[in-house]
Design a protein around this motif. Structure first.
Motif, PDB file in Angstrom:
ATOM      1  N   ALA A 140       0.731  -1.158   0.076  1.00 22.51           N
ATOM      2  CA  ALA A 140      -0.008   0.109  -0.144  1.00 22.51           C
ATOM      3  C   ALA A 140       0.918   1.530   0.019  1.00 22.51           C
ATOM      4  CB  ALA A 140      -0.942   0.008   1.109  1.00 22.51           C
ATOM      5  N   ILE A 141       1.750   1.265   0.998  1.00 19.09           N
ATOM      6  CA  ILE A 141       2.859   2.409   0.792  1.00 19.09           C
ATOM      7  C   ILE A 141       3.674   2.629  -0.530  1.00 19.09           C
ATOM      8  CG2 ILE A 141       4.769   3.272   2.064  1.00 19.09           C
ATOM      9  CD1 ILE A 141       3.734   2.067   4.622  1.00 19.09           C
ATOM     10  N   GLU A 142       4.197   1.364  -0.865  1.00 16.13           N
ATOM     11  CA  GLU A 142       5.118   1.407  -2.186  1.00 16.13           C
ATOM     12  C   GLU A 142       4.358   1.892  -3.357  1.00 16.13           C
ATOM     13  OE1 GLU A 142       7.219  -2.296  -2.302  1.00 16.13           O
ATOM     14  OE2 GLU A 142       8.254  -1.895  -0.583  1.00 16.13           O
ATOM     15  N   HIS A 143       3.372   1.390  -3.474  1.00 15.51           N
ATOM     16  CA  HIS A 143       2.145   1.520  -4.721  1.00 15.51           C
ATOM     17  C   HIS A 143       1.298   2.610  -4.901  1.00 15.51           C
ATOM     18  CE1 HIS A 143       4.608  -1.788  -6.425  1.00 15.51           C
ATOM     19  NE2 HIS A 143       4.153  -2.565  -5.529  1.00 15.51           N
ATOM     20  N   LYS A 144       1.424   3.317  -3.531  1.00 18.04           N
ATOM     21  CA  LYS A 144       0.371   4.433  -3.283  1.00 18.04           C
ATOM     22  C   LYS A 144      -1.096   4.021  -3.456  1.00 18.04           C
ATOM     23  CE  LYS A 144       3.733   7.929  -4.550  1.00 18.04           C
ATOM     24  NZ  LYS A 144       4.581   7.854  -5.621  1.00 18.04           N
ATOM     25  N   LEU A 145      -1.656   2.966  -2.813  1.00 18.98           N
ATOM     26  CA  LEU A 145      -2.740   2.462  -2.694  1.00 18.98           C
ATOM     27  C   LEU A 145      -3.498   3.235  -1.719  1.00 18.98           C
ATOM     28  CD1 LEU A 145      -2.075  -1.506  -2.904  1.00 18.98           C
ATOM     29  CD2 LEU A 145      -2.266  -0.034  -4.679  1.00 18.98           C
ATOM     30  N   VAL A 146      -4.958   3.189  -2.030  1.00 19.47           N
ATOM     31  CA  VAL A 146      -5.841   3.919  -1.175  1.00 19.47           C
ATOM     32  C   VAL A 146      -6.836   3.026  -0.457  1.00 19.47           C
ATOM     33  CG1 VAL A 146      -5.917   6.112  -2.776  1.00 19.47           C
ATOM     34  CG2 VAL A 146      -7.544   4.175  -2.977  1.00 19.47           C
ATOM     35  N   ARG A 147      -7.332   3.586   0.667  1.00 17.62           N
ATOM     36  CA  ARG A 147      -8.290   3.019   1.601  1.00 17.62           C
ATOM     37  C   ARG A 147      -9.584   3.047   1.008  1.00 17.62           C
ATOM     38  NH1 ARG A 147     -10.253   4.745   7.654  1.00 17.62           N
ATOM     39  NH2 ARG A 147     -11.448   2.858   8.115  1.00 17.62           N
TER      40      ARG A 147
ATOM     41  N   CYS B  44     -12.099  -5.518  -6.049  1.00 19.13           N
ATOM     42  CA  CYS B  44     -13.119  -5.884  -5.240  1.00 19.13           C
ATOM     43  C   CYS B  44     -12.315  -6.850  -3.997  1.00 19.13           C
ATOM     44  CB  CYS B  44     -14.100  -6.679  -5.783  1.00 19.13           C
ATOM     45  SG  CYS B  44     -15.231  -5.374  -6.709  1.00 19.13           S
ATOM     46  N   PHE B  45     -11.832  -7.809  -4.378  1.00 23.79           N
ATOM     47  CA  PHE B  45     -11.231  -8.959  -3.623  1.00 23.79           C
ATOM     48  C   PHE B  45     -10.247  -8.277  -2.564  1.00 23.79           C
ATOM     49  CE2 PHE B  45      -7.842 -11.852  -2.362  1.00 23.79           C
ATOM     50  CZ  PHE B  45      -8.383 -12.896  -1.984  1.00 23.79           C
ATOM     51  N   LEU B  46      -9.267  -7.365  -3.009  1.00 23.93           N
ATOM     52  CA  LEU B  46      -8.633  -6.768  -1.919  1.00 23.93           C
ATOM     53  C   LEU B  46      -9.315  -5.950  -0.863  1.00 23.93           C
ATOM     54  CD1 LEU B  46      -5.491  -5.362  -4.461  1.00 23.93           C
ATOM     55  CD2 LEU B  46      -5.486  -7.029  -2.571  1.00 23.93           C
TER      56      LEU B  46
ATOM     57  N   LEU C 131     -11.468  -6.408 -16.482  1.00 20.57           N
ATOM     58  CA  LEU C 131     -12.078  -7.333 -15.687  1.00 20.57           C
ATOM     59  C   LEU C 131     -11.155  -7.791 -14.681  1.00 20.57           C
ATOM     60  CD1 LEU C 131     -14.708  -8.807 -15.929  1.00 20.57           C
ATOM     61  CD2 LEU C 131     -13.597 -10.654 -17.237  1.00 20.57           C
ATOM     62  N   ARG C 132     -10.091  -7.919 -14.754  1.00 16.30           N
ATOM     63  CA  ARG C 132      -9.231  -8.507 -13.758  1.00 16.30           C
ATOM     64  C   ARG C 132      -8.922  -7.362 -12.756  1.00 16.30           C
ATOM     65  NH1 ARG C 132      -4.499 -12.415 -16.674  1.00 16.30           N
ATOM     66  NH2 ARG C 132      -5.928 -13.988 -16.828  1.00 16.30           N
ATOM     67  N   MET C 133      -8.864  -6.194 -13.379  1.00 10.96           N
ATOM     68  CA  MET C 133      -8.588  -5.083 -12.298  1.00 10.96           C
ATOM     69  C   MET C 133      -9.789  -4.788 -11.381  1.00 10.96           C
ATOM     70  SD  MET C 133      -8.770  -1.047 -13.504  1.00 10.96           S
ATOM     71  CE  MET C 133     -10.683  -1.406 -13.611  1.00 10.96           C
ATOM     72  N   VAL C 134     -10.941  -4.864 -11.986  1.00  8.81           N
ATOM     73  CA  VAL C 134     -12.285  -4.733 -11.080  1.00  8.81           C
ATOM     74  C   VAL C 134     -12.126  -5.751 -10.047  1.00  8.81           C
ATOM     75  CG1 VAL C 134     -14.688  -4.913 -11.118  1.00  8.81           C
ATOM     76  CG2 VAL C 134     -13.224  -3.450 -12.836  1.00  8.81           C
TER      77      VAL C 134
ATOM     78  N   PHE D 110      -5.855  -2.052   1.300  1.00  3.64           N
ATOM     79  CA  PHE D 110      -5.980  -0.860   0.637  1.00  3.64           C
ATOM     80  C   PHE D 110      -5.932  -1.296  -1.157  1.00  3.64           C
ATOM     81  CE2 PHE D 110      -5.714   1.129   4.174  1.00  3.64           C
ATOM     82  CZ  PHE D 110      -4.955   2.457   4.340  1.00  3.64           C
ATOM     83  N   VAL D 111      -6.452  -0.389  -1.904  1.00  2.00           N
ATOM     84  CA  VAL D 111      -6.718  -0.719  -3.315  1.00  2.00           C
ATOM     85  C   VAL D 111      -5.677   0.187  -4.242  1.00  2.00           C
ATOM     86  CG1 VAL D 111      -8.735  -1.948  -2.671  1.00  2.00           C
ATOM     87  CG2 VAL D 111      -8.837   0.341  -3.575  1.00  2.00           C
ATOM     88  N   PRO D 112      -5.755  -0.522  -5.582  1.00  2.00           N
ATOM     89  CA  PRO D 112      -5.133   0.348  -6.588  1.00  2.00           C
ATOM     90  C   PRO D 112      -6.134   1.195  -7.427  1.00  2.00           C
ATOM     91  CG  PRO D 112      -5.291  -1.987  -7.343  1.00  2.00           C
ATOM     92  CD  PRO D 112      -5.796  -1.831  -5.865  1.00  2.00           C
ATOM     93  N   ALA D 113      -6.388   2.350  -6.902  1.00  2.00           N
ATOM     94  CA  ALA D 113      -7.165   3.415  -7.520  1.00  2.00           C
ATOM     95  C   ALA D 113      -6.976   4.837  -6.839  1.00  2.00           C
ATOM     96  CB  ALA D 113      -8.730   2.706  -7.193  1.00  2.00           C
TER      97      ALA D 113
END
Length: 130
Positions: free
Chosen positions: A12-19, A85-87, A78-81, A93-96
């Motif tokens: 989450a920190i390295e890839h700048k994921l959000v809550r 959702c799974f994460l 499709l995989r991104m969505v 945290f999620v890639p968005a």
């Protein structure tokens, strides 16, 4: 268990994921989402996905049908969505840029399992060369 939590926190920190906001009901609102594996490998255009947004009838936009030419990114989208959702549901945290995810009890999809997201081949080409 601690190793998993630490790995998710580090990513989450390295890839700048959000809550993500996890809410009751059938809602999915992703803004600026990206596939985590492809984001590290190459430059991608972030995508949005909005299903059953607040204020809309419950039955509206509950399904998404993806169409397009070969190698246009349908499988990656499709995989991104699904991954997002799974994460969110496992507490990651999620890639968005932002994400609101409703409670989800299943993720249904049809993809070729041998297909590699990082390979330069569409799902059609993977099946054709099998």
């Amino acid at each position: 268990e601690l190793d998993c939590i630490l790995a998710l926190a580090t990513a989450a920190i390295e890839h700048k994921l959000v809550r993500p906001r996890v809410v009751d009901g059938a809602q999915l609102d992703l803004k600026g989402a990206w596939h985590p594996l492809l984001h590290a490998a190459q430059q991608l255009v972030p995508n949005d996905c909005r299903l059953c947004a607040p204020g809309e009838p419950e039955a509206a936009d509950r399904m998404l049908l993806l169409t397009g030419p070969n190698a246009s990114g349908k499988t990656v989208y499709l995989r991104m969505v699904g991954i997002t959702c799974f994460l969110a549901h496992i507490g990651s945290f999620v890639p968005a840029e932002s994400a609101t995810v409703g409670l989800t009890d299943a993720i249904f999809t049809r993809m070729v399992s041998r297909e590699s997201t990082l390979a330069n081949a569409s799902a059609f080409m993977v099946r054709a060369n099998a």
